[in-house]
Design a protein around this motif. Structure first.
Motif, short mmCIF file in Angstrom:
data_model
loop_
_atom_site.label_atom_id
_atom_site.label_comp_id
_atom_site.label_asym_id
_atom_site.label_seq_id
_atom_site.Cartn_x
_atom_site.Cartn_y
_atom_site.Cartn_z
N HIS A 1 0.82 -1.21 0.00
CA HIS A 1 0.00 0.00 0.00
C HIS A 1 0.85 1.27 0.00
CE1 HIS A 1 -3.53 -2.43 0.68
NE2 HIS A 1 -3.01 -2.95 1.79
N ALA A 2 2.17 1.12 -0.20
CA ALA A 2 3.05 2.29 -0.17
C ALA A 2 2.62 3.30 -1.22
CB ALA A 2 4.49 1.85 -0.44
N THR A 3 2.53 4.58 -0.79
CA THR A 3 2.09 5.65 -1.69
C THR A 3 3.04 6.83 -1.60
OG1 THR A 3 -0.22 5.03 -1.33
CG2 THR A 3 0.19 7.20 -2.29
N ASN A 4 3.46 7.33 -2.76
CA ASN A 4 4.33 8.51 -2.80
C ASN A 4 3.44 9.75 -2.72
OD1 ASN A 4 5.86 10.79 -3.87
ND2 ASN A 4 7.39 9.26 -4.49
N PRO A 5 3.58 10.55 -1.63
CA PRO A 5 2.71 11.70 -1.46
C PRO A 5 2.88 12.77 -2.53
CG PRO A 5 4.52 11.77 0.12
CD PRO A 5 4.57 10.43 -0.54
N SER A 6 4.01 12.80 -3.18
CA SER A 6 4.24 13.83 -4.20
C SER A 6 3.70 13.43 -5.57
CB SER A 6 5.73 14.14 -4.31
OG SER A 6 6.24 14.60 -3.08
N SER A 7 4.04 12.23 -6.00
CA SER A 7 3.66 11.79 -7.34
C SER A 7 2.41 10.94 -7.37
CB SER A 7 4.81 11.02 -7.98
OG SER A 7 5.05 9.80 -7.26
N GLY A 8 2.10 10.28 -6.26
CA GLY A 8 0.95 9.37 -6.25
C GLY A 8 1.31 7.96 -6.69
N ALA A 9 2.62 7.69 -6.89
CA ALA A 9 3.04 6.33 -7.25
C ALA A 9 2.60 5.38 -6.16
CB ALA A 9 4.56 6.29 -7.42
N TYR A 10 2.21 4.15 -6.59
CA TYR A 10 1.55 3.27 -5.62
C TYR A 10 2.07 1.83 -5.70
CZ TYR A 10 -2.22 0.85 -3.13
OH TYR A 10 -2.95 0.09 -2.24
N GLY A 11 2.04 1.17 -4.52
CA GLY A 11 2.28 -0.25 -4.45
C GLY A 11 3.72 -0.68 -4.32
#
Length: 233
Positions: A171-181
């Protein structure tokens, strides 16, 4: 007369003729007057042509024998030279054939390995549906799924990328880009190509990530090499 050379026979004949000439001179009233060298030579030259027929045959036979010996030696030398050239040519051809055979064997081995890896990846993709869906997963469970889906010789490279991208947090999410998983797909929704449950099922994310690495870099290790050089993939 035994077989002798032409030169030897001529010398012997000249000596004999000189002697005969000397005797003839004495008989003709030239007693006490020795024949000069010029006269002896002239007499010898004149009478040398009068070699008996039998002796001429022997001289000719000796000459022909010598010529045949010389020709035989020349023929042997030529044959030896031709044989050596043929041997060198054959050795070169054998070396080329051996090199081609080794290259083909290497290519065949590589093709077999690629076929085995592809079969392993295909089997892994098919096994995705065998994982029971859970509400949550531990890192150990996700890694166990990945080990079943990724070829053994590629797993470490695969694991290195996931470690750096998400630390195995599906469920890892990059707060800046929105990259996920697990693989920080951008956008995360592109993982839908592997399954509609891409947000919650690590097996679906693993399937997508493995397909992405193989498709773009040839293998997880290819992707890891690129990541090391660029810090992204």
């Amino acid at each position: 007369m035994s077989r002798i050379s032409v030169r030897g026979f001529a010398v012997a004949s000249a000596t004999a003729v000189t002697a005969v000439g000397a005797v003839t001179g004495v008989a003709s009233g030239n007693a006490g007057q020795p024949m000069s060298d010029a006269e002896a030579t002239a007499s010898g030259t004149t009478l040398l042509a009068d070699i008996p027929a039998g002796e001429q045959v022997e001289v000719q036979t000796a000459s022909l024998t010598q010529q045949a010996d010389v020709q035989a030696i020349a023929a042997d030398a030529s044959a030896k030279k031709d044989a050596e050239a043929a041997a060198r040519k054959q050795a070169a051809a054998d070396a080329v054939a051996k090199q081609k055979a080794a290259q083909k064997a290497e290519e065949d081995a590589k093709a077999r390995k690629e076929a085995e890896e592809k079969a392993s990846r295909d089997a892994a993709r098919e096994s995705v549906t065998t994982f029971a869906v859970q509400s949550s997963y531990t890192i150990g469970q996700i890694q166990a799924m990945a080990r079943q889906m990724v070829a053994a010789d590629q797993f470490q490279c695969f694991s290195n990328i996931v470690d750096h991208e998400s630390s195995w947090n599906l469920h890892a999410t990059n707060p800046s880009s929105g990259a996920y998983g697990l693989f920080q797909a951008l956008p995360g929704s592109k993982m839908v190509s592997a399954g509609a449950d891409w947000q919650t099922n690590p097996a679906t994310q693993i399937k997508w990530g493995l397909s992405y690495m193989n498709g773009r870099y040839g293998s997880p290790c290819g992707a890891w090499s690129y990541w090391q050089a660029n810090h992204w993939y």
